[in-house]
Design a protein around this motif. Structure first.
Motif, PDB file in Angstrom:
ATOM      1  N   GLU A 169     -30.542 -25.362 -21.062  1.00  0.00           N
ATOM      2  CA  GLU A 169     -30.997 -25.723 -19.721  1.00  0.00           C
ATOM      3  C   GLU A 169     -29.849 -25.687 -18.720  1.00  0.00           C
ATOM      4  O   GLU A 169     -30.009 -25.225 -17.580  1.00  0.00           O
ATOM      5  N   ALA A 170     -28.669 -26.134 -19.156  1.00  0.00           N
ATOM      6  CA  ALA A 170     -27.545 -26.243 -18.233  1.00  0.00           C
ATOM      7  C   ALA A 170     -27.042 -24.869 -17.793  1.00  0.00           C
ATOM      8  O   ALA A 170     -26.677 -24.682 -16.626  1.00  0.00           O
ATOM      9  N   VAL A 171     -27.033 -23.889 -18.704  1.00  0.00           N
ATOM     10  CA  VAL A 171     -26.426 -22.609 -18.358  1.00  0.00           C
ATOM     11  C   VAL A 171     -27.255 -21.846 -17.337  1.00  0.00           C
ATOM     12  O   VAL A 171     -26.730 -21.066 -16.540  1.00  0.00           O
ATOM     13  N   GLY A 172     -28.583 -22.066 -17.332  1.00  0.00           N
ATOM     14  CA  GLY A 172     -29.432 -21.343 -16.397  1.00  0.00           C
ATOM     15  C   GLY A 172     -29.702 -22.066 -15.100  1.00  0.00           C
ATOM     16  O   GLY A 172     -30.372 -21.518 -14.209  1.00  0.00           O
ATOM     17  N   LYS A 173     -29.182 -23.263 -14.973  1.00  0.00           N
ATOM     18  CA  LYS A 173     -29.417 -24.055 -13.767  1.00  0.00           C
ATOM     19  C   LYS A 173     -28.848 -23.344 -12.537  1.00  0.00           C
ATOM     20  O   LYS A 173     -27.698 -22.902 -12.544  1.00  0.00           O
ATOM     21  N   ASP A 174     -29.683 -23.221 -11.500  1.00  0.00           N
ATOM     22  CA  ASP A 174     -29.249 -22.588 -10.242  1.00  0.00           C
ATOM     23  C   ASP A 174     -28.712 -21.181 -10.463  1.00  0.00           C
ATOM     24  O   ASP A 174     -27.817 -20.721  -9.741  1.00  0.00           O
ATOM     25  N   ALA A 175     -29.275 -20.475 -11.451  1.00  0.00           N
ATOM     26  CA  ALA A 175     -28.742 -19.154 -11.773  1.00  0.00           C
ATOM     27  C   ALA A 175     -28.854 -18.181 -10.610  1.00  0.00           C
ATOM     28  O   ALA A 175     -28.041 -17.256 -10.500  1.00  0.00           O
ATOM     29  N   GLY A 176     -29.821 -18.374  -9.734  1.00  0.00           N
ATOM     30  CA  GLY A 176     -29.961 -17.488  -8.588  1.00  0.00           C
ATOM     31  C   GLY A 176     -28.947 -17.751  -7.503  1.00  0.00           C
ATOM     32  O   GLY A 176     -28.727 -16.900  -6.621  1.00  0.00           O
TER      33      GLY A 176
END
Length: 513
Positions: A169-176
């Motif tokens: 979950e942490a690595v994809g947070k705010d990925a954009g």
């Protein structure tokens, strides 16, 4: 090796509540003391600061890598990825599947970034009432021993620790909104997870546009990996001490091999005996060998990467031993000595050896700040070329300058194939992702550690050389630290000249008698 539970259809692991309660009960309380702060922690923090400054505002993902199955019920001994080890300080077989994330911190005014928070995601010690504690043969305490707790890691390394289950979950947070880079070759599963997070943030797109985006992301990942590789060019004081320790352990291993040379001769298949003796001392002193040892006797010495080590060691032969101890921090030595098995060089062997020694002396003399890395090879190979010309081995009409001509010469390379130097550190060929401009064409700087290792290799079937030289291969290799005003040969305590090598052997044999 114990049989892994639940691998046989005829066996069923007890799963009743009563059994689980029984397994979880009756244990003494665990210690509440946490692992003290490691000496390397401050040095690793400074390395992370350099990475943070180079990639402001970006999420940087550096996996340790995972375990690899060896034969059904067991895994190979784990070695973390070199970039992970360098940035965390964890070495040896520490924390498979862990991931270091440098998470960008927002500045106080919210208008930019303020460095990174270092977060280590890993699998901590499981409680005794969990299935992992008793039943997990890959991670369970019953099977592979106790793991550190979150508090242990935070105390030892001075960074934030979280359970690996939180990583996804942490690595994809705010990925954009946040650029994410990952060291791809460290762990394919982690790289795939990062790719999916980036793709989800990008949304649907035309195929060509999506391919372009993926190419840009892969290029960004490669830039991160290259930066982490070249970050290791200059060693700090802690790293230099690790190199000294690795060299000292390697010296002990060579002493042990020399002491046991008569036994290697007596037993047959002596190259394996030599490999085993050195490996014993490497494993005892540190983590093990830094690379597969080259224990090449006789004509095998003319195969540059002879790691089969299946041959006999015979009186009258030369033994080329290229080996290094990797200490627990993963820093490794890389040293070669060519030893007369009988204790004394023949006239022909000494002739070859002394030529290589003269070339190495020239190479070491070129190891000083301001010189280019390539200058070391140039100095050593000129001496090699001079000897080959003096011995009449170069083609008719080709002199020293002619063979050194990069475009129209290079005849000497028949007998000296490889380069004279490479960077050394946490990898035996360290900083391997550097460009040519950053590596061969770059200036030497204080704190760099390089090898100096010329050689001459006369194969047994080489009819262009006199018969007395055939079947002899010689390499001499030392680990050299560039200093402010020159260099320090870290392995200088290991004898190098032909006379000193003979004295080394006879002295050890006399002490053992």
């Amino acid at each position: 090796m114990s049989e892994e539970q639940n691998t046989s259809p005829s066996r069923k692991r007890p799963t009743t509540d009563e059994f689980r309660a029984f397994v979880a009960s009756g244990w003494a309380p665990r210690s509440t003391e946490v692992t003290p702060r490691a000496e390397v922690a401050d040095h690793a923090a400074r390395r992370r600061e350099a990475v943070s400054a180079a990639f402001p505002g970006e999420r940087l993902v550096v996996p340790a890598g995972g375990l690899k199955v060896r034969s059904n019920d067991c895994d190979y001994v784990f070695r973390p990825h070199s970039a992970f080890a360098h940035l965390t300080g964890l070495g040896s077989d520490r924390e498979p599947d862990a991931v270091l994330v440098l998470e960008p911190r927002a500045s106080a005014d919210g208008e930019g970034s303020d460095g990174h928070e270092a977060v280590l995601y890993f699998r901590p010690l499981a409680e005794r009432d969990t299935e992992e504690f008793f039943g997990d043969s890959r991670y369970g305490e019953f099977w592979v021993g106790a793991r550190p707790t979150l508090a242990d890691i935070e105390s030892e390394l001075g960074l934030t620790a979280r359970h690996i289950d939180e990583f996804g979950e942490a690595v994809g947070k705010d990925a954009g909104e946040v650029t994410i880079r990952v060291v791809r070759d460290a762990d394919a599963e982690v790289a795939t997870r990062v790719d999916k997070a980036r793709a989800a943030a990008a949304g649907s797109a035309e195929s060509a546009e999506a391919e372009t985006r993926v190419d840009r992301q892969r290029e960004a990942d490669e830039q991160l990996a290259a930066f982490l590789s070249t970050l290791r060019f200059v060693k700090d004081e802690w790293e230099v001490e690790q190199m000294r320790d690795a060299v000292a352990g390697t010296h002990q291993g060579f002493d042990a091999v020399i002491a046991d040379l008569p036994e290697a001769v007596r037993r047959g298949r002596g190259e394996r005996w030599v490999e085993g003796v050195f490996g014993l001392h490497a494993r005892h002193h540190g983590n093990g060998v830094g690379y597969d040892s080259i224990c090449a006797s006789g004509d095998h010495a003319n195969t540059l990467h002879w790691i089969k080590n299946t041959g006999d060691v015979k009186d009258g032969d030369l033994l080329l031993l290229d080996a290094g101890v990797e200490v627990d921090s993963l820093f490794t030595a890389d040293i070669t000595r060519t030893l007369p098995v009988s204790g004394t060089f023949s006239d022909a062997q000494r002739r070859i050896y002394d030529a290589v020694y003269a070339a190495q002396e020239a190479g070491i003399a070129a190891c000083r700040p301001g010189n280019k890395f390539s200058d070391v090879h140039a100095a050593a190979i000129r001496v090699i070329a001079e000897h080959l010309h003096e011995w009449g081995l170069l083609p008719e009409g080709v002199d020293v300058e002619g063979t050194l001509d990069a475009d129209h010469g290079q005849y000497h390379r028949r007998w000296m194939v490889h380069g004279t130097s490479h960077h050394l550190g946490i990898d035996v060929h360290d900083c391997a992702l550097a460009t040519r401009e950053e590596y061969s064409d770059a200036e030497l700087r204080p704190g760099m550690v390089i090898t100096v290792e010329p050689g001459l290799y006369f194969k047994a079937d080489d009819e262009l050389v006199p018969s007395e030289l055939r079947g002899n291969g010689v390499r001499i290799e030392d680990d050299v630290l560039i200093t402010e005003d020159g260099c320090e040969n870290l392995s200088a305590a290991m004898p190098r000249s032909s006379a000193e090598v003979e004295q080394w052997i006879t002295g050890i044999w006399a002490d053992r008698a």
